[in-house]
Scaffold this active site. Structure first.
Site, mmCIF file in Angstrom:
data_model
loop_
_atom_site.group_PDB
_atom_site.id
_atom_site.type_symbol
_atom_site.label_atom_id
_atom_site.label_comp_id
_atom_site.label_asym_id
_atom_site.label_seq_id
_atom_site.Cartn_x
_atom_site.Cartn_y
_atom_site.Cartn_z
ATOM 1 N N MET A 104 35.132 -18.686 -54.403
ATOM 2 C CA MET A 104 35.848 -18.543 -53.397
ATOM 3 C C MET A 104 35.212 -17.796 -52.036
ATOM 4 S SD MET A 104 39.865 -17.902 -54.440
ATOM 5 C CE MET A 104 39.685 -15.942 -54.754
ATOM 6 N N GLY A 105 33.817 -17.921 -52.342
ATOM 7 C CA GLY A 105 32.899 -17.494 -51.244
ATOM 8 C C GLY A 105 32.847 -16.037 -51.085
ATOM 9 N N HIS A 152 27.656 -14.003 -58.363
ATOM 10 C CA HIS A 152 27.958 -15.525 -58.170
ATOM 11 C C HIS A 152 26.790 -16.213 -58.331
ATOM 12 C CE1 HIS A 152 31.377 -13.845 -55.515
ATOM 13 N NE2 HIS A 152 32.167 -14.744 -56.349
ATOM 14 N N SER A 194 32.100 -7.353 -56.685
ATOM 15 C CA SER A 194 33.303 -8.060 -56.436
ATOM 16 C C SER A 194 33.410 -8.178 -55.066
ATOM 17 C CB SER A 194 34.569 -7.271 -57.027
ATOM 18 O OG SER A 194 35.654 -7.865 -56.305
#
Length: 277
Positions: free
Chosen positions: A26-27, A33, A181
């Site tokens: 979700m960027g 990531h 996060s």
């Protein structure tokens, strides 16, 4: 690395690729990531990443509009990480006006985050199924930080006989132990200090487990103590079976300890796998 925003352009690029790995995001990307991209590169010739803030997995009281959107920075990071293609669609591209599909896995999405985010996992399952059917990757990589989500996606792929291998990427932490996060950006200095009680509690439980403790009640109690000292009230703190998230009274088989809590208005999740299969 090419960037496409429309589904026909995505499919045109995919026709030129052979062995594809998918990394959906979700960027607002961080090292966690990008570690998934590293895993994907080891399993395919081309890595396709997606950046899409999926409205279907946000509830009415959640932070859809406030969710960080940093597409330019994300694209640069993905290019440096070795992605071949970035798919960054609009909501209309993903969900045209006639879109009328909702995917539900009621058993594995119940409990844990499912109790506190009604409809969230329906939105996750719907968007992931659409991405898998559009891109048809050989492998897709998801982070173990969202452990319930990972279990749900594995169940989805298994139940529907989808020929994509789902890989889990290890949870990545900052130097102070906080699980990476995108929502950590919402924490101030005081909030971050309190948030550290989640990883401190999981570490305390892991130390007891390593010493031979197997009682879920004792392990959960040990994990809860640092949170109580930090005045953090967990939404849940539970021991679950690794393969299907069934509740456990004892840690005698592969299992994971999972926690969610709000620090101010910021909801954080964390987990620690006590034993893998």
């Amino acid at each position: 690395m090419e960037i496409v925003h429309e589904v026909p352009d995505l499919k045109a690029r995919l026709r030129k690729m052979r062995r594809v790995a998918l990394v959906p995001t979700m960027g607002a990307l961080h090292r966690g990531h990008l570690s998934l991209v590293d895993i994907a590169r080891n399993h395919a010739e081309d890595v396709v990443a997606t950046v899409f803030v999926n409205p279907k997995q946000f509830g009415p009281e959640e932070d859809l509009e406030a969710y960080p959107r940093t597409l330019d920075e994300d694209a640069e990071a993905l290019m440096e990480a070795g992605c071949s293609l970035l798919f960054a669609p609009s909501s209309v591209a993903m969900y045209p006006p006639d879109f009328d599909v909702q995917v539900r896995l009621p058993n594995i999405s119940s409990g844990l985050c499912g109790n506190h985010r009604p409809g969230h996992f329906d939105g996750v399952a719907t968007v992931v199924l659409k991405l898998l059917t559009m891109i048809r990757p050989e492998v897709a990589v998801f982070g173990e930080k969202d452990f319930q989500q990972l279990c749900l996606i594995r169940r989805l792929v298994s139940n529907l006989e989808i020929e994509t291998r789902i890989l889990g990427g290890p949870l990545i932490r900052d130097e102070d132990g906080l699980a990476l996060s995108s929502r950590n950006a919402y924490l101030g200095t005081e909030g971050r200090a309190r948030a550290l009680s989640l990883s401190q509690g999981l570490r305390a439980a892991d130390q007891l487990y390593a010493a031979g403790e197997r009682s879920a009640k004792v392990l959960v109690g040990a994990a809860a103590e640092p949170m109580a000292r930090a005045q953090v009230e967990p939404e849940y703190l539970e021991l679950r079976r690794y393969r299907d998230l069934e509740p456990l009274e004892r840690a005698d088989e592969p299992c994971v300890l999972l926690v969610a809590a709000r620090i101010g208005s910021t909801r954080l999740i964390d987990n620690h796998i006590l034993r893998r299969p």
